[in-house]
Scaffold this motif. Sequence first.
Motif, short mmCIF file in Angstrom:
data_model
loop_
_atom_site.label_atom_id
_atom_site.label_comp_id
_atom_site.label_asym_id
_atom_site.label_seq_id
_atom_site.Cartn_x
_atom_site.Cartn_y
_atom_site.Cartn_z
N ARG A 1 15.59 59.65 41.69
CA ARG A 1 16.46 59.60 42.88
C ARG A 1 15.87 60.34 44.08
NH1 ARG A 1 22.30 61.37 41.52
NH2 ARG A 1 22.80 60.32 43.44
N ARG B 1 17.60 62.67 50.19
CA ARG B 1 18.74 61.76 50.02
C ARG B 1 19.83 61.98 51.07
NH1 ARG B 1 21.05 63.07 44.99
NH2 ARG B 1 19.38 64.40 44.28
N THR B 2 19.70 63.00 51.93
CA THR B 2 20.74 63.20 52.96
C THR B 2 20.12 62.99 54.34
OG1 THR B 2 20.37 65.53 53.50
CG2 THR B 2 21.69 65.08 51.52
N ASP C 1 29.14 58.38 45.32
CA ASP C 1 28.37 59.52 45.83
C ASP C 1 29.27 60.73 46.07
OD1 ASP C 1 26.09 58.11 45.71
OD2 ASP C 1 25.91 57.73 47.88
#
Length: 292
Positions: free
Chosen positions: A179, A185-186, A4
């Motif tokens: 995704r 995603r954070t 990542d």
Amino acid sequence: MGDDTADTARTFDDASDTFDLLTETVWGPAGRTLAFQLGLGPGDTVLDACCGAGASALPAAAAVGPSGRVHGVDISSDLLEKARLIAEAQALQNVDFVCADVTTWEAPSDIPAEGYDALAISYGVFFLPDMHRAFARLVGLVRHGGRVGVTVWREGAMAEYAQVVFDVASRFNLDLAERGSLRARTPLGEIDTPRTFEAWMADAGTHSVDVRVLSNLLPATDELCWNLVTGTGYRAALNGLDDEEIAAVRRGIADEVTTRGIHTIDFTTLVGTATVRRPPTAASAHLTQSRA
Ligand SMILES: C[S@@+](CC[C@H](N)C(=O)[O-])C[C@H]1O[C@@H](n2cnc3c(N)ncnc32)[C@H](O)[C@@H]1O
């Protein structure tokens, strides 16, 4: 460096060609406010984690003067190169820009053993894997009584526009569709209100937390909309697309911005500062007892 983090480095290296187009209106106001709110003085030592092109590291270097020192640390070597050029143009010789993962950064020997006088992280903390642990570790590099300052996007900032980018780009970029959006995603959503942000900073071993709201609404011009895709973490949305597809994404975004009636983009930011509280060591506790 994990996968990542390597992806993040690549994204910001790619974004570095247009990143600076957002400095005057976005990164700069927050970086200067953060440096000011930290109350830096001559001779202070500062760690600027996730420093990018130096939006907070450069004003911090100006504030601490020739007897102070700023370490700007980032994983994007291309953004750091921009930062070095600006420092040179501003004749700042007290700032080092170092390419490293801040989650494993150790203070070098030119920093006193007690730690830095201040830590700044502007729009970077939510990119760190295991954000809570990473932040607590960085706070641990600051001396007792030292200062910590963080900026994050406020709840709702860029949300409407980010949805447009995601909706349009994921028509072309199937990996993105799978995704999910950058925000999803954070862990930014855990610290994006004044209340949650304040509690989070205090939890990491600080007191006297002060959270300010820096309002920043900008007209959604075609130029700003596109710079926001190419010069930020949204750049990852263009991964793997050819020039024709990228041109189609740009057109698609402009159309959606009109269709959805988006006239402004909200960059409102929370600027949090606090003072570090170090738990007493066995030796200092003994001293306090024997003085009582
Ligand atoms: C949105 S930019 C902000 C840059 C700068 N602080 C500013 O306000 O202009 C986020 C930065 O975090 C950096 N970053 C993300 N993860 C990092 C890590 N693990 N170590 C060092 N830098 C990291 C990125 O490379 C990028 O430059």
